[in-house]
Scaffold this active site. Structure first.
Site, short mmCIF file in Angstrom:
data_model
loop_
_atom_site.label_atom_id
_atom_site.label_comp_id
_atom_site.label_asym_id
_atom_site.label_seq_id
_atom_site.Cartn_x
_atom_site.Cartn_y
_atom_site.Cartn_z
N ARG A 62 34.82 39.58 50.74
CA ARG A 62 35.40 38.54 49.69
C ARG A 62 35.68 37.22 50.72
NH1 ARG A 62 40.79 38.72 46.20
NH2 ARG A 62 39.29 39.60 44.57
N HIS A 100 32.50 36.24 40.78
CA HIS A 100 33.41 37.25 40.88
C HIS A 100 32.60 38.74 40.03
CE1 HIS A 100 36.56 40.05 42.02
NE2 HIS A 100 37.65 39.51 41.58
N GLN A 122 34.35 42.08 39.02
CA GLN A 122 35.50 41.95 38.08
C GLN A 122 34.98 41.85 36.46
OE1 GLN A 122 39.13 41.41 38.66
NE2 GLN A 122 38.73 41.73 36.36
N ASP A 158 42.08 32.94 33.20
CA ASP A 158 42.47 33.30 34.55
C ASP A 158 43.54 32.01 35.03
OD1 ASP A 158 42.22 34.23 37.29
OD2 ASP A 158 40.31 33.48 37.46
N CYS A 194 41.96 39.00 34.84
CA CYS A 194 41.53 39.53 35.73
C CYS A 194 42.80 39.76 36.82
CB CYS A 194 40.58 38.82 36.64
SG CYS A 194 40.81 37.13 37.44
N ARG A 203 38.62 48.30 37.52
CA ARG A 203 38.13 47.86 38.73
C ARG A 203 37.43 49.21 39.65
NH1 ARG A 203 39.18 43.03 40.98
NH2 ARG A 203 37.35 43.49 42.28
N1 CP Z 1 41.38 40.44 40.26
C1 CP Z 1 41.16 40.56 41.51
O1 CP Z 1 40.07 40.50 42.19
O2 CP Z 1 42.39 40.79 42.11
P1 CP Z 1 42.54 40.74 43.76
O3 CP Z 1 42.68 39.25 44.05
O4 CP Z 1 44.00 41.29 43.59
O5 CP Z 1 41.49 41.62 44.25
N1 NVA Z 2 39.97 32.74 40.06
C1 NVA Z 2 40.79 33.31 41.14
C2 NVA Z 2 40.24 35.03 40.88
C3 NVA Z 2 41.45 35.86 41.80
C4 NVA Z 2 41.03 37.37 41.64
C5 NVA Z 2 40.65 33.11 42.59
O1 NVA Z 2 39.38 32.86 42.93
O2 NVA Z 2 41.66 33.07 43.26
#
Ligand code: CP
Ligand code: NVA
Length: 311
Positions: free
Chosen positions: A111, A138, A141, A229, A268, A296
């Site tokens: 990440r 992502h 997701q 989101d 998400c 997920r």
């Molecule tokens: N939706 C998602 O990726 O959640 P987290 O940021 O908790 O991993």
């Molecule tokens: N768009 C959000 C998604 C979190 C899962 C972010 O990048 O923070």
């Protein structure tokens, strides 16, 4: 010659048939272990003897726990680290990190703040690299979202998904998935937080049915699924400007009325009730957010199985 590793970085690099195979594998795996204790491995132990490394430059609940649980259910193991605790966090080149981890584990999930770092990690890895969220996408997701949609509403091909709000990383992965899996995508976003134009152009090149508008009602009209989101993603610094520009894009019951009567709502998570979505919608009868969060786990097991060549 050994095969190049199967990276899972974005949907442009993947075949629609691979995405379909991952989704079908996820449905089958989920059905096969219905009612089992969560810690019991799947019968085929598709990742037995394998270890997944996870690197986090940003916070996570769902991605962290679902990948960990996924590897346990596949009969494998995990090593998890925040990037700040690694030498990566002190400036060690990501290419060197890639070479070291390639000698110790069987796949890496990252990440990352910057998508180019995910790409650099993959370029120097001899093992699969999975994008667990970057500023540009992502993809894990979106597979969980499509799995959830199909469980409740059948094949997504030909259906209409409406994205309402920030044209962000999650939105970008929907844009990529639309031409690959044949669904229609309608995006309503304010001009300042519009989706990436290069992603839209690429979807158009692939004959993707992706339409953008500034009007949420237009995007949602007749949709089978409404998605939103957070208005402020991790790393965004313009909090107040975002809340002001995105306020007309809140998903509320009146907006859901514009969609099909049996339309579903996805998010998400984490959600900010009262901002991008009202309590009545996210906690209401059309919302599938808890199935979506659970999925997920199921989607990622199949992404991992695909990376390991088991699909
Ligand atoms: N939706 C998602 O990726 O959640 P987290 O940021 O908790 O991993
Ligand atoms: N768009 C959000 C998604 C979190 C899962 C972010 O990048 O923070």
């Amino acid at each position: 010659m050994s095969q190049p590793p199967r990276h899972f970085l974005d949907f442009w690099k993947l075949e629609g048939s691979d995405l379909r195979a991952i989704l079908e594998d996820a449905k089958a795996r989920k059905a096969a272990r219905l009612g089992w204790p969560r810690g019991r491995p799947d019968a085929d132990r598709a990742a037995e003897g394998r270890t997944l490394a996870m690197i986090f430059e940003k916070n996570s609940t769902r991605t962290r726990f679902s990948f960990d649980a996924a590897m346990r259910q596949l009969g494998g193991d995990v090593i998890i680290s925040n990037a700040a605790d690694m030498q990566l966090g002190r400036g060690e080149p990501i290419e060197d990190t890639a070479r070291v981890l390639s000698r110790m584990v069987d796949a890496v999930m990252i990440r990352a703040n910057r998508h180019e770092d995910v790409e650099r990690l993959a370029l120097s890895s001899t093992i699969p690299v999975i994008n667990g969220l970057s500023d540009k996408g992502h993809p894990c997701q979106i597979l969980a979202d499509l799995l959830t949609f199909e469980e409740h509403r059948g094949p997504v091909a030909g259906k209409t998904i409406a994205w309402v709000g920030d044209g962000n990383n999650v939105c970008a992965s929907f844009i990529q998935a639309a031409p690959k899996l044949g669904f229609k995508l309608r995006i309503a976003a304010p001009a300042v937080y519009y989706p990436d134009l290069a992603e839209l152009a690429r979807a158009a090149e692939l004959q993707g049915d992706v339409v953008t508008t500034h009007d949420p009602r237009e995007a949602v009209a007749g949709a089978d699924c409404v998605v939103t989101d957070t208005w402020v993603s991790m790393g965004d610094t313009d909090h107040d400007e975002r809340l002001e520009a995105l306020e007309p894009f809140q998903v509320d019951e009146a907006l859901m009325e514009e969609a099909k009567r049996d339309a579903v709502f996805l998010h998400c998570l984490p959600a900010h009730r009262g901002e991008e979505v009202t309590d009545a919608v996210i906690d209401g009868p059309q919302s599938l957010i808890w199935d979506e969060a659970e999925n997920r786990l199921h989607a990622q097991k199949s992404i991992l199985a695909w990376c390991f060549g088991a699909i």
